[in-house]
Design a protein around this motif. Structure first.
Motif, short mmCIF file in Angstrom:
data_model
loop_
_atom_site.label_atom_id
_atom_site.label_comp_id
_atom_site.label_asym_id
_atom_site.label_seq_id
_atom_site.Cartn_x
_atom_site.Cartn_y
_atom_site.Cartn_z
N LEU A 27 0.90 -1.04 0.08
CA LEU A 27 -0.02 0.03 0.10
C LEU A 27 0.82 1.19 0.02
CD1 LEU A 27 -2.78 -0.92 2.54
CD2 LEU A 27 -3.23 -0.36 0.17
N THR A 28 0.41 2.12 -0.67
CA THR A 28 1.10 3.62 -0.40
C THR A 28 0.93 4.19 0.96
OG1 THR A 28 -0.59 5.11 -1.21
CG2 THR A 28 0.95 3.80 -2.91
N ALA A 29 2.12 4.69 1.31
CA ALA A 29 1.74 5.72 2.58
C ALA A 29 2.59 6.82 2.71
CB ALA A 29 2.12 4.79 3.80
N VAL A 47 6.22 4.66 -0.59
CA VAL A 47 5.99 6.12 -0.54
C VAL A 47 5.97 6.65 -2.08
CG1 VAL A 47 6.63 8.24 0.67
CG2 VAL A 47 7.36 6.14 1.57
N GLY A 48 4.81 6.46 -2.53
CA GLY A 48 4.82 6.95 -4.36
C GLY A 48 4.69 8.38 -4.15
N ASP A 49 5.16 8.60 -5.74
CA ASP A 49 4.89 10.17 -6.05
C ASP A 49 3.56 10.62 -6.11
OD1 ASP A 49 4.74 8.86 -8.29
OD2 ASP A 49 6.22 10.07 -9.20
N THR A 50 2.74 9.59 -6.16
CA THR A 50 1.00 9.95 -6.06
C THR A 50 1.02 11.02 -4.87
OG1 THR A 50 0.94 7.99 -5.05
CG2 THR A 50 0.16 8.04 -7.02
N VAL A 51 1.77 11.05 -3.92
CA VAL A 51 1.60 12.02 -3.00
C VAL A 51 1.43 13.51 -3.43
CG1 VAL A 51 4.12 12.53 -2.63
CG2 VAL A 51 2.53 12.94 -0.36
N VAL A 87 10.77 4.16 -1.42
CA VAL A 87 10.65 5.55 -1.89
C VAL A 87 10.64 5.88 -3.36
CG1 VAL A 87 10.85 7.98 -1.44
CG2 VAL A 87 11.24 6.47 0.35
N ASP A 88 9.76 6.65 -3.87
CA ASP A 88 9.52 6.73 -5.51
C ASP A 88 10.70 7.88 -5.63
OD1 ASP A 88 8.20 5.56 -7.33
OD2 ASP A 88 6.28 6.64 -6.88
N MET A 89 11.22 7.87 -6.94
CA MET A 89 11.90 8.97 -7.27
C MET A 89 11.23 9.59 -8.26
SD MET A 89 15.63 6.86 -8.01
CE MET A 89 16.45 8.46 -8.11
N VAL A 117 14.40 1.95 -3.74
CA VAL A 117 13.79 3.20 -4.25
C VAL A 117 12.99 2.50 -5.61
CG1 VAL A 117 15.62 5.01 -3.88
CG2 VAL A 117 15.72 3.74 -5.98
N LYS A 118 12.08 3.35 -6.13
CA LYS A 118 11.37 3.04 -7.26
C LYS A 118 11.45 3.99 -8.22
CE LYS A 118 6.46 2.83 -7.55
NZ LYS A 118 6.36 3.83 -8.84
N LEU A 119 11.57 3.56 -9.60
CA LEU A 119 11.43 4.33 -10.78
C LEU A 119 10.65 4.02 -11.76
CD1 LEU A 119 13.79 3.25 -12.52
CD2 LEU A 119 15.31 4.54 -11.10
N GLY A 141 11.13 -1.45 -10.32
CA GLY A 141 10.86 -0.66 -11.66
C GLY A 141 9.38 -0.25 -11.68
N HIS A 142 9.03 0.38 -12.63
CA HIS A 142 7.39 0.66 -12.78
C HIS A 142 7.19 0.69 -14.32
CE1 HIS A 142 4.12 3.26 -11.34
NE2 HIS A 142 3.73 3.00 -12.48
N VAL A 143 6.43 -0.41 -14.98
CA VAL A 143 6.35 -0.40 -16.51
C VAL A 143 4.65 -0.30 -16.69
CG1 VAL A 143 8.23 -2.00 -16.73
CG2 VAL A 143 5.75 -3.05 -16.57
N GLY A 207 0.92 -5.82 -9.12
CA GLY A 207 -0.05 -5.35 -10.13
C GLY A 207 -0.87 -4.14 -9.70
N ILE A 208 -1.10 -3.26 -10.38
CA ILE A 208 -2.01 -2.10 -10.08
C ILE A 208 -2.71 -1.78 -11.36
CG2 ILE A 208 -0.38 -0.33 -10.31
CD1 ILE A 208 -2.24 1.43 -8.29
N GLY A 209 -4.28 -2.03 -11.21
CA GLY A 209 -5.10 -2.15 -12.47
C GLY A 209 -4.57 -3.06 -13.47
#
Ligand code: KIV
Length: 274
Positions: A27-29, A47-51, A87-89, A117-119, A141-143, A207-209
């Motif tokens: 989950l994001t926080a 800690v997503g950059d969705t913040v 933590v997201d970059m 970190v995530k990018l 990663g994030h694709v 997965g997300i969506g």
């Protein structure tokens, strides 16, 4: 090496070992109290950059800065002791060169104490991921739907309906794995494509969506708590906090305006140490 405190959080190798055996809960926080509530239930706090969108009201993640991510990363670390914290970059802090990526990742890890970190990854970013992983920095990663590409894509667009798109997402995932990432978020990809990625790639796919068959699932906390009147169709709301908060504010306003608000001086005791 002498170790002052044993690591009690889940580790990157433990997350990798979950592939194909135990589902990974993410989950994001963004804040300390929410991290405290989620920590016993999840494997990874992201800690997503969705913040930028959910807490700061930005229209996309483009305006999120390294300072914002460091501040929210610190807050989440303070509120958790068990989950692995990633933590997201943010946009513009890792794409330019491997050295830029390294400087930004080191800053996030040193200032927050996070473990990874995530990018948003692609074939072009693979060299930067490799530079980080070669230097001891765990990368997620994030694709698929990559929100930081919103302007070049002309919106937040799901992937996987046409063959060329499918091949591109598969290439993104392969390049991310080959560069040494320990896990990959697959966002907004058709379920059959998500299934194919999960089968082919040897590291966990979150997965997300995407598809329920991924190795784990992630949701944006404010979406799943029902804090917004609109959420993407795939999001299952597990609570309706929007209504709860609105009702509480209304009850408070009614108390104040009607003179029913209680005298708090009787119960409010300060203990001030000299
Ligand atoms: O920034 C974020 O919260 C994310 C999730 C949507 C996976 O990347």
């Amino acid at each position: 090496m002498s170790v002052s405190k044993p690591i009690t959080r889940l580790t990157v190798p433990e997350i990798i070992a979950r592939k194909g055996s135990q589902k990974i809960v993410v989950l994001t926080a963004y804040t300390t109290p929410i991290a405290e509530l989620l920590d016993p239930h999840v494997d990874i706090l992201l800690v997503g950059d969705t913040v930028g969108m959910v807490l700061h009201g930005l229209p996309s993640t483009i305006g999120v800065t390294l300072e914002m991510m460091a501040m929210h990363g610190q807050a989440v670390m303070r509120g958790s002791s068990r989950a692995l914290v990633v933590v997201d970059m943010p946009f513009g802090t890792y794409e330019g060169s491997p050295v830029d990526a390294h400087r930004s990742a080191v800053r996030l890890m040193q200032e927050t104490g996070c473990q990874a970190v995530k990018l948003e990854s692609s074939k072009q970013i693979a060299e930067n991921i490799q530079y980080l992983t070669d230097r001891g920095i765990p990368v997620m990663g994030h694709v698929g739907l990559r929100p930081q590409s919103v302007h070049i894509e002309g919106g937040f667009k799901a992937k996987g309906r046409i063959d060329s798109e499918r091949e591109k997402v598969l290439e993104e995932a392969r390049a991310t794995e080959q560069a040494g990432a320990f896990a990959i978020v697959a966002e907004g990809v058709s379920s059959d494509l998500a299934d194919e990625i999960t089968r082919e790639i040897h590291i966990p796919i979150i997965g997300i969506g995407a598809s329920p068959n991924c190795d784990g699932q992630v949701l944006v906390i404010d979406d799943m708590l029902g804090l917004f009147d609109w959420t993407p169709k795939f999001v299952r709301r597990y609570a309706n906090l929007r209504e709860t908060v609105s009702r509480a504010a209304q009850a408070f306003a009614d108390d104040v305006r009607s003179g029913r608000f209680p005298d708090q001086t009787e119960t409010y005791r300060f203990k001030i140490k000299a």
